[in-house]
Design a protein around this motif. Structure first.
Motif, mmCIF file in Angstrom:
data_model
loop_
_atom_site.group_PDB
_atom_site.id
_atom_site.type_symbol
_atom_site.label_atom_id
_atom_site.label_comp_id
_atom_site.label_asym_id
_atom_site.label_seq_id
_atom_site.Cartn_x
_atom_site.Cartn_y
_atom_site.Cartn_z
ATOM 1 N N GLU A 169 34.169 44.839 38.906
ATOM 2 C CA GLU A 169 33.871 43.527 38.236
ATOM 3 C C GLU A 169 32.512 43.572 37.865
ATOM 4 N N ALA A 189 44.539 33.599 40.379
ATOM 5 C CA ALA A 189 43.579 34.738 40.758
ATOM 6 C C ALA A 189 44.185 36.045 40.760
ATOM 7 N N ALA A 190 45.533 36.049 41.294
ATOM 8 C CA ALA A 190 46.161 37.314 41.763
ATOM 9 C C ALA A 190 47.474 37.155 42.074
ATOM 10 N N LEU A 217 37.502 46.847 43.552
ATOM 11 C CA LEU A 217 37.742 45.765 42.540
ATOM 12 C C LEU A 217 36.538 44.992 42.243
ATOM 13 N N SER A 243 42.563 34.721 45.578
ATOM 14 C CA SER A 243 41.598 35.880 45.234
ATOM 15 C C SER A 243 42.229 36.973 45.368
ATOM 16 N N VAL A 244 41.716 38.054 44.733
ATOM 17 C CA VAL A 244 42.562 39.323 44.793
ATOM 18 C C VAL A 244 42.042 39.956 46.280
ATOM 19 N N ASP A 290 45.913 41.049 38.380
ATOM 20 C CA ASP A 290 44.756 40.257 38.065
ATOM 21 C C ASP A 290 45.015 39.038 37.185
ATOM 22 N N ASN A 291 44.261 37.924 37.084
ATOM 23 C CA ASN A 291 44.251 36.967 36.260
ATOM 24 C C ASN A 291 44.560 37.258 34.630
ATOM 25 N N ASN A 296 43.127 44.297 35.603
ATOM 26 C CA ASN A 296 43.594 45.208 36.883
ATOM 27 C C ASN A 296 44.913 45.108 36.936
#
Length: 483
Positions: A356, A273-274, A352, A228-229, A253-254, A368
């Motif tokens: 989103e 994801a990050a 973030l 996760s971010v 990010d992804n 991002n």
């Protein structure tokens, strides 16, 4: 005043062969890296030295014609957008490295020297130039001064303003002056500091003396993946809380990873994801101890993969992926806007999440890429102009910049305000602030001929619909054509 009169004056100033007036040639200068804003200038001049720049500016001043300085055209805020019926003064032919002084660790350069070429020229002396925008292979030192550019390593080493000692500039009336001196500390007002980051509105830089730094003894780089971010953002906060000042901390990010991997195959994990890129430099012992702390922090926050660059080639490969991210967006979207804003590090996860949600509400994807260490975001709003998404994308990009201000940050970290965000300046500054900025600008350029319509909001600029060209209904019907 006719075009022929000004053209003759400019030809006398820089030479007939250095004046462009044919329509095809002029179209090459109609925009910078923010391609949604386009204006064809009346004339383009290409001086070869400071005297030529000064002569061209004097000709424009005497004829009351606005002018815009242009370097490599890599800016992303519309800062080098021409003025209709105005002149573009291109600095691309001023490319000399005037001097490398290894004793005092300084370099003197013409404005058309690229950022990376400064380091290449200094490298034989064990020195380098610290500011490193992602476009450093093509962006020029003149543009870096205008925008006060930063880059991935600005967390530890600062922005362009921290590395410029002095400048030779041409004022808007054609006078040539020097700002700054042999050190960053000078008597009187800091006019050097005022000029850097003024986005070409106070004059044109024609020579720059910058300080150089010794190449670090050790450089260590790692690439860490997270589910996760939020977890990646917590790692950034913990690194700083531990008293560690990395040379760089970058996050992708992804979506950004997907684009970069398709373009350069840098070894990033497509499913993560990050990803964080963390780089430390300095004395070997200190670097090793702090690097181990960073590794432990990453593992504590559930890092799913940790790759440590084992040599210079692996380190270059990791950075190739990060620095390719902007250009690589074309791999996953036909069109995109690059935004630039800053928020406090503690609010990275919040901003973030908000971005989103905003993108989802507009039916648009947002990738991002950002300098996580100092909270400098670079959201990329992806859209398809052929499907009529450009207006929504432009509005979303603007709202993201203003969200950064709402959360305690700023409209720009390094790309500048330019044309793109001038109308958002009142969201960040009060009337008194803007009036003071305008008075400073007027002290340098009372006639408002130097890069007008940029940085500060004006009734004309903000009363119009900015952004991509919108065809007239008669053009859409095939009755008229756009010239």
């Amino acid at each position: 005043m006719g075009n022929a009169t000004l053209r003759s004056a400019l030809a006398a100033a820089v030479g007939e062969s250095n004046v462009i007036s044919d329509p095809v040639g002029l179209r090459s200068y109609e925009c910078d890296g923010l391609t949604g804003f386009r204006v064809v200038p009346d004339l383009v001049v290409l001086p070869v030295d400071t005297a030529g720049v000064a002569a061209a500016v004097r000709a424009c001043h005497e004829h009351g014609v606005p002018f815009v300085a242009r370097g490599a055209g890599t800016g992303l805020s519309g800062g080098a957008l021409p003025v209709a019926d105005g002149v573009v003064i291109s600095l691309q032919r001023l490319r000399d490295v005037v001097e490398i002084d290894p004793i005092d660790r300084r370099a003197t350069l013409q404005p058309g020297v690229t950022n990376l070429d400064i380091t290449k020229a200094a490298a034989p002396h064990g020195l380098y130039f610290a500011p490193d925008p992602s476009s450093q292979q093509v962006c020029t030192i003149g543009g870096n001064v205008a925008e006060n550019s930063g880059g991935a390593h600005c967390l530890k080493y600062g922005f362009t303003t921290n590395h410029v000692l002095s400048m030779t500039i041409v004022l808007p009336d054609g006078e040539v002056v020097t700002l700054g001196g042999d050190t960053n500390e000078q008597l009187g007002p800091d006019l050097r500091g005022v000029f850097i980051g003024s986005e070409g509105t106070l004059g044109i830089v024609c020579e720059v003396t910058v300080r150089l730094l010794p190449v670090p003894e050790t450089v260590r780089t790692l690439l860490a993946d997270f589910d996760s971010v939020r977890e990646a953002g917590e790692v950034v906060s913990d690194i700083v809380a531990a008293g560690i000042v990395p040379a760089a901390v970058e996050m992708m990010d992804n979506l950004a990873i997907q684009a970069a991997e398709r373009a350069v195959n840098a070894g990033y994990t497509l499913s993560t994801a990050a990803a964080l890129v963390v780089e430390l430099d300095g004395p070997a012992g200190e670097c090793a101890a702090q690097f181990e702390q960073v590794r432990q922090i990453c593992e504590r926050h559930n890092c799913t993969r940790l790759h440590i660059a084992g040599n210079t080639a692996e380190r270059a490969r990791i950075w190739k992926g990060r620095k390719a991210a902007f250009a690589a967006m074309g791999r996953i979207s036909p069109d995109y806007f690059v935004q630039d804003g800053v928020v406090p590090r503690t609010r990275l996860a919040e901003v973030l999440g908000r971005i989103e949600d905003m993108g989802r509400a507009e039916g648009l994807r947002v990738a991002n890429v950002f300098h996580a260490g100092d909270g400098n975001l670079h959201p990329l709003v992806l859209y398809n102009a052929e499907e009529g998404e450009q207006d929504r994308a432009e509005e979303l990009s603007k709202r993201i910049a203003e969200l950064c201000v709402e959360l305690g940050g700023s409209l720009s970290g390094e790309h500048g305000i330019g044309t793109d965000k001038a109308c958002s300046m009142p969201r960040m500054f009060g009337t008194d602030d803007l009036t003071t900025m305008d008075r400073v600008r007027s002290a340098f350029d009372p006639r408002r001929l130097c890069n007008p319509g940029k940085l500060l909001p004006t009734p004309r600029l903000c009363g119009e619909a900015p952004g991509p060209y919108r065809p007239h209904p008669l053009e859409q019907a095939g009755v008229i054509e756009r010239l």
